[in-house]
Scaffold this motif. Structure first.
Motif, mmCIF file in Angstrom:
data_model
loop_
_atom_site.group_PDB
_atom_site.id
_atom_site.type_symbol
_atom_site.label_atom_id
_atom_site.label_comp_id
_atom_site.label_asym_id
_atom_site.label_seq_id
_atom_site.Cartn_x
_atom_site.Cartn_y
_atom_site.Cartn_z
ATOM 1 N N THR A 91 24.950 40.075 39.979
ATOM 2 C CA THR A 91 25.560 39.263 41.099
ATOM 3 C C THR A 91 27.059 39.684 41.172
ATOM 4 O O THR A 91 27.766 39.358 41.934
ATOM 5 N N ASN A 92 27.785 40.085 39.917
ATOM 6 C CA ASN A 92 28.889 40.403 39.853
ATOM 7 C C ASN A 92 29.324 41.389 38.835
ATOM 8 O O ASN A 92 28.470 41.853 38.291
ATOM 9 N N ILE A 93 30.571 41.918 39.006
ATOM 10 C CA ILE A 93 31.171 42.902 37.932
ATOM 11 C C ILE A 93 32.504 42.085 37.298
ATOM 12 O O ILE A 93 33.153 41.500 37.865
ATOM 13 N N THR A 94 32.185 42.046 35.851
ATOM 14 C CA THR A 94 33.590 41.472 35.159
ATOM 15 C C THR A 94 34.270 42.632 34.444
ATOM 16 O O THR A 94 33.612 43.594 33.628
ATOM 17 N N TYR A 95 35.465 42.459 34.763
ATOM 18 C CA TYR A 95 36.412 43.451 34.174
ATOM 19 C C TYR A 95 37.296 42.544 33.146
ATOM 20 O O TYR A 95 37.672 41.515 33.390
ATOM 21 N N LYS A 96 37.453 43.227 32.064
ATOM 22 C CA LYS A 96 38.608 42.636 30.979
ATOM 23 C C LYS A 96 39.802 43.316 30.949
ATOM 24 O O LYS A 96 40.025 44.510 30.982
ATOM 25 N N PHE A 97 40.856 42.563 31.597
ATOM 26 C CA PHE A 97 42.225 43.174 31.571
ATOM 27 C C PHE A 97 43.316 42.775 30.707
ATOM 28 O O PHE A 97 43.249 41.660 30.175
ATOM 29 N N ASP A 98 44.144 43.610 30.374
ATOM 30 C CA ASP A 98 45.232 43.642 29.489
ATOM 31 C C ASP A 98 46.370 44.056 29.853
ATOM 32 O O ASP A 98 46.683 45.182 30.401
ATOM 33 N N ASP A 99 47.614 43.397 29.931
ATOM 34 C CA ASP A 99 48.840 43.772 30.496
ATOM 35 C C ASP A 99 50.013 43.890 29.579
ATOM 36 O O ASP A 99 51.154 44.013 29.749
ATOM 37 N N GLY A 100 49.553 43.647 28.248
ATOM 38 C CA GLY A 100 50.521 43.551 26.956
ATOM 39 C C GLY A 100 50.772 42.116 26.886
ATOM 40 O O GLY A 100 51.841 41.940 25.678
ATOM 41 N N THR A 101 50.704 41.033 27.514
ATOM 42 C CA THR A 101 51.062 39.892 27.315
ATOM 43 C C THR A 101 49.876 39.022 27.144
ATOM 44 O O THR A 101 50.044 37.593 26.645
ATOM 45 N N GLN A 108 34.693 40.114 40.166
ATOM 46 C CA GLN A 108 34.484 40.346 41.428
ATOM 47 C C GLN A 108 32.951 40.180 41.973
ATOM 48 O O GLN A 108 31.908 41.110 41.353
ATOM 49 N N TRP A 109 32.663 39.516 42.792
ATOM 50 C CA TRP A 109 31.194 39.157 43.151
ATOM 51 C C TRP A 109 30.522 40.498 44.163
ATOM 52 O O TRP A 109 31.332 40.994 44.903
ATOM 53 N N ILE A 110 29.496 40.647 43.892
ATOM 54 C CA ILE A 110 28.877 41.683 44.806
ATOM 55 C C ILE A 110 27.971 41.311 45.970
ATOM 56 O O ILE A 110 27.236 40.544 45.659
ATOM 57 N N ASP A 111 28.348 41.828 46.953
ATOM 58 C CA ASP A 111 27.354 41.772 48.152
ATOM 59 C C ASP A 111 26.231 42.815 48.255
ATOM 60 O O ASP A 111 26.789 44.043 48.081
ATOM 61 N N ALA A 112 25.101 42.441 48.286
ATOM 62 C CA ALA A 112 23.867 43.288 48.017
ATOM 63 C C ALA A 112 24.128 44.425 49.107
ATOM 64 O O ALA A 112 23.880 45.577 48.558
ATOM 65 N N ASP A 113 24.230 44.310 50.437
ATOM 66 C CA ASP A 113 24.388 45.228 51.400
ATOM 67 C C ASP A 113 25.629 46.284 51.308
ATOM 68 O O ASP A 113 25.579 47.244 51.114
ATOM 69 N N ALA A 114 26.600 45.675 50.942
ATOM 70 C CA ALA A 114 27.846 46.388 50.399
ATOM 71 C C ALA A 114 28.045 47.150 49.474
ATOM 72 O O ALA A 114 28.495 48.241 49.303
ATOM 73 N N GLY A 115 27.099 46.602 48.301
ATOM 74 C CA GLY A 115 26.935 47.284 46.803
ATOM 75 C C GLY A 115 26.152 48.583 47.376
ATOM 76 O O GLY A 115 26.809 49.633 46.558
ATOM 77 N N ASN A 116 25.081 48.449 47.957
ATOM 78 C CA ASN A 116 24.361 49.630 48.254
ATOM 79 C C ASN A 116 25.195 50.681 48.894
ATOM 80 O O ASN A 116 25.047 52.078 48.502
#
Length: 276
Positions: A91-101, A108-116
């Motif tokens: 249902t979603n993609i999880t990103y781990k972000f690092d900006d130095g601080t 980010q949630w996935i729409d099934a139709d848009a994801g395909n």
């Protein structure tokens, strides 16, 4: 783009909350009637450039309240960081972000139709580990942990944008905590701390509108100039106003969505601008 300390900020006027907080569905607050005790706050929506540390340090007076940074309510944030990890789920993609601080998770949630459709579209920007990207979204608490519910993530094409963003976040912090230098404060300036930038246009990134097609530019101009409700404009309305084919409107809209210049509101085909 003026990154100097004299840059001015004010409240944005873009409308609907989008699907950032609920798996592609509208935020619950926008579905409740006034009788339920929760009014729409579209007119108070802000977009603020921040660092991840500011996200982690943001205060939330109570679970239903907006987060506060430097004592000012902030509804939407944008930041730049390096992707350290990508975890794809149904249902979603999880990103781990690092900006130095600091580091923070971005969902980010996935729409099934848009994801395909995206799986077969090589023109879509790819988000992979150890690359830099810009995030737009809302701060969310869950199980005593804080994350960002994103409605747009765009890879960084010009590394100058990383440093420019840090300057923007610094300016926003100084404006909120100290106000502008007296010599730079215009008469009648609104210094309430709301920090959606008037001139820089975060959705445009370092390259501005030069990175998109002529069709996308016409669509953006339409969204910026046509009087509309908080829900934005449907692509059928845009096609009629601009006398464009629906296919061209769809392609132009996809470009603007990928660049973070617009976002979806009541459905995937109704758009509102993030830069005004």
């Amino acid at each position: 783009m003026d990154y100097g300390y004299s840059a001015q900020y004010s409240t944005t006027s873009y409308g609907a909350q989008g699907g950032a907080g609920g798996g592609g569905f509208l935020n619950q607050g926008s579905q409740e009637s006034p009788a339920g005790g929760k009014q729409n706050q579209y007119g108070k929506d802000t977009l603020r450039p921040v660092t991840i540390k500011q996200i982690l340090d943001a205060q939330q007076p109570h679970p239903d309240a907006e987060f506060k940074i430097d004592g000012t309510e902030v509804s939407h944030v944008t930041f730049v960081g390096q992707i350290r990890n990508v975890s794809t789920q149904a249902t979603n993609i999880t990103y781990k972000f690092d900006d130095g601080t600091g580091t923070v998770e971005v969902k980010q949630w996935i729409d099934a139709d848009a994801g395909n459709a995206m799986e077969t579209d090589d023109s879509k920007p790819k988000l992979v580990e150890n690359t830099y990207a810009r995030v737009w979204g809302r701060m969310k608490p869950f199980n005593n942990r804080r994350h960002v519910g994103s409605h747009a993530i765009r890879p960084i094409a010009n590394m100058n944008e990383v440093q420019c963003h840090l300057l923007e976040a610094t300016v926003a912090h100084l404006q909120s905590t100290r106000g502008p230098p007296e010599s730079a404060q215009p008469q009648g300036a609104n210094m309430n701390g709301d920090v959606a930038q008037q001139n820089a246009g975060y959705g445009a990134g370092a390259g501005g509108m030069s990175n998109v097609s002529p069709h996308a530019r016409r669509i953006m101009q339409c969204l910026q100039t046509v009087e509309q409700s908080n829900e934005g404009l449907h692509m059928h309305d845009i096609a009629h106003r601009l006398q464009m084919d629906m296919a061209d409107v769809g392609k132009g809209g996809d470009e603007l969505l990928a660049q973070g210049m617009i976002y979806t509101t009541v459905d995937d085909n109704t758009w509102a601008p993030l830069i005004l």
